[in-house]
Scaffold this motif. Sequence first.
Motif, PDB file in Angstrom:
ATOM      1  N   MET A   1       0.860  -1.177   0.000  1.00 33.05           N
ATOM      2  CA  MET A   1       0.000   0.000   0.000  1.00 33.05           C
ATOM      3  C   MET A   1       0.896   1.226   0.000  1.00 33.05           C
ATOM      4  O   MET A   1       1.423   1.627   1.015  1.00 33.05           O
ATOM      5  N   ASN A   2       1.078   1.815  -1.168  1.00 30.74           N
ATOM      6  CA  ASN A   2       1.996   2.932  -1.261  1.00 30.74           C
ATOM      7  C   ASN A   2       1.312   4.267  -1.483  1.00 30.74           C
ATOM      8  O   ASN A   2       1.969   5.294  -1.458  1.00 30.74           O
ATOM      9  N   ASP A  52      -6.424   3.278  -1.612  1.00 29.06           N
ATOM     10  CA  ASP A  52      -5.072   2.835  -1.936  1.00 29.06           C
ATOM     11  C   ASP A  52      -4.945   3.073  -3.428  1.00 29.06           C
ATOM     12  O   ASP A  52      -5.475   2.300  -4.227  1.00 29.06           O
ATOM     13  N   GLY A  53      -4.321   4.179  -3.796  1.00 26.81           N
ATOM     14  CA  GLY A  53      -4.340   4.596  -5.193  1.00 26.81           C
ATOM     15  C   GLY A  53      -5.760   5.012  -5.540  1.00 26.81           C
ATOM     16  O   GLY A  53      -6.327   5.901  -4.913  1.00 26.81           O
ATOM     17  N   LYS A  75     -11.117  -6.175   4.842  1.00 22.77           N
ATOM     18  CA  LYS A  75     -10.281  -7.094   5.619  1.00 22.77           C
ATOM     19  C   LYS A  75      -8.802  -7.068   5.225  1.00 22.77           C
ATOM     20  O   LYS A  75      -7.934  -7.032   6.087  1.00 22.77           O
ATOM     21  N   ASP A  76      -8.475  -7.077   3.951  1.00 21.80           N
ATOM     22  CA  ASP A  76      -7.079  -7.154   3.512  1.00 21.80           C
ATOM     23  C   ASP A  76      -6.249  -5.943   3.920  1.00 21.80           C
ATOM     24  O   ASP A  76      -5.018  -5.983   3.853  1.00 21.80           O
ATOM     25  N   TYR A  77      -6.908  -4.857   4.324  1.00 19.58           N
ATOM     26  CA  TYR A  77      -6.197  -3.622   4.662  1.00 19.58           C
ATOM     27  C   TYR A  77      -6.222  -3.304   6.153  1.00 19.58           C
ATOM     28  O   TYR A  77      -5.739  -2.258   6.571  1.00 19.58           O
ATOM     29  N   GLY A  83      -7.688   2.741   9.294  1.00 25.77           N
ATOM     30  CA  GLY A  83      -8.701   3.277  10.201  1.00 25.77           C
ATOM     31  C   GLY A  83      -8.236   4.550  10.876  1.00 25.77           C
ATOM     32  O   GLY A  83      -9.001   5.500  11.047  1.00 25.77           O
ATOM     33  N   GLU A  84      -6.966   4.576  11.256  1.00 25.58           N
ATOM     34  CA  GLU A  84      -6.401   5.770  11.880  1.00 25.58           C
ATOM     35  C   GLU A  84      -6.417   6.953  10.901  1.00 25.58           C
ATOM     36  O   GLU A  84      -6.774   8.075  11.268  1.00 25.58           O
TER      37      GLU A  84
END
Length: 141
Positions: A1-2, A52-53, A75-77, A83-84
């Motif tokens: 995740m960039n 994410d992008g 779920k995958d993230y 969340g923060e």
Amino acid sequence: MNDLHVRVADWQKDNADLRRIRETVFIAEQSVPPELEWDDEDAHAVHFLALDGDYAIGTARLLPDGHIGRVSVVKDYRGLKVGEALMTAVIAEAERRGLTRQMLSAQVHAAPFYERLGFSIVSDEFLDAGIPHVDMVRQSG
């Protein structure tokens, strides 16, 4: 995740992404009945999308009275500070709107997450959609 970023979403334009995330997290994973998930508040809320992008991975909403809700991350993230990032954006928008008191009903397992963001538990445990919750409040400025 960039390329994690959070933006204010448009309930009409971003409806497919907002619904996909909330249906996946709340209805499919947590068995919240659809009639409890969808309400009239959505039309009046400020919605947020974490991306994410270009791919939407999380959502939250802010009601005009300072209530924050429907905070969800696919779920995958989870565990990657999505969340923060969402909550930081929601709190900043609430404060920008002069809502110095933010409120939410947290699933009990998530209460420590919200406490790290400055929220305090202000209720006994109760069931919402069959899931244990507590009410929490954050006072700023």
